[in-house]
Design a protein around this motif. Structure first.
Motif, PDB file in Angstrom:
ATOM      1  N   LYS A  21      -0.415  13.499 -10.381  1.00 19.74           N
ATOM      2  CA  LYS A  21      -1.172  13.628  -9.141  1.00 19.74           C
ATOM      3  C   LYS A  21      -1.157  12.287  -8.412  1.00 19.74           C
ATOM      4  N   MET A  22      -0.966  12.320  -7.115  1.00 22.49           N
ATOM      5  CA  MET A  22      -0.984  11.108  -6.304  1.00 22.49           C
ATOM      6  C   MET A  22      -2.396  10.914  -5.753  1.00 22.49           C
ATOM      7  N   VAL A  23      -2.980   9.718  -5.999  1.00 23.77           N
ATOM      8  CA  VAL A  23      -4.356   9.426  -5.607  1.00 23.77           C
ATOM      9  C   VAL A  23      -4.370   8.175  -4.747  1.00 23.77           C
ATOM     10  N   LYS A  24      -5.119   8.221  -3.638  1.00 19.94           N
ATOM     11  CA  LYS A  24      -5.227   7.071  -2.749  1.00 19.94           C
ATOM     12  C   LYS A  24      -6.367   6.176  -3.218  1.00 19.94           C
ATOM     13  N   SER A  25      -6.098   4.887  -3.371  1.00 19.88           N
ATOM     14  CA  SER A  25      -7.108   3.925  -3.799  1.00 19.88           C
ATOM     15  C   SER A  25      -8.063   3.633  -2.644  1.00 19.88           C
ATOM     16  N   PRO A  26      -9.384   3.721  -2.889  1.00 17.12           N
ATOM     17  CA  PRO A  26     -10.330   3.446  -1.801  1.00 17.12           C
ATOM     18  C   PRO A  26     -10.370   1.962  -1.416  1.00 17.12           C
ATOM     19  N   LYS A  27     -10.031   1.082  -2.342  1.00 20.82           N
ATOM     20  CA  LYS A  27     -10.068  -0.352  -2.079  1.00 20.82           C
ATOM     21  C   LYS A  27      -8.914  -0.819  -1.202  1.00 20.82           C
ATOM     22  N   SER A  28      -7.694  -0.568  -1.675  1.00 19.40           N
ATOM     23  CA  SER A  28      -6.527  -1.102  -0.981  1.00 19.40           C
ATOM     24  C   SER A  28      -5.852  -0.095  -0.056  1.00 19.40           C
ATOM     25  N   GLY A  29      -6.123   1.186  -0.246  1.00 19.78           N
ATOM     26  CA  GLY A  29      -5.469   2.198   0.569  1.00 19.78           C
ATOM     27  C   GLY A  29      -4.097   2.588   0.057  1.00 19.78           C
ATOM     28  N   ALA A  30      -3.661   1.960  -1.046  1.00 17.36           N
ATOM     29  CA  ALA A  30      -2.354   2.271  -1.625  1.00 17.36           C
ATOM     30  C   ALA A  30      -2.458   3.537  -2.483  1.00 17.36           C
TER      31      ALA A  30
END
Length: 50
Positions: A21-30
């Motif tokens: 699963k691809m998850v977006k990091s809330p900190k960096s947006g990566a």
């Protein structure tokens, strides 16, 4: 989101599925990838979680 049955994960009578699963990091947006090996019946629940 991907679902893949891997031949090397099938041990005896127990069938396992590797879900990625691809998850977006809330900190960096990566985006990062989260992998898990589980029973095929649990894959939809894993992919639905955020």
């Amino acid at each position: 989101m991907a679902k893949k049955s891997v031949a090397s994960l099938q041990t005896g009578s127990k069938r396992l599925t590797k879900a990625i699963k691809m998850v977006k990091s809330p900190k960096s947006g990566a985006y990062t990838f989260v992998e898990a090996i589980m029973d095929p019946t649990q894959v939809n629940d894993f992919l639905a979680k955020k």
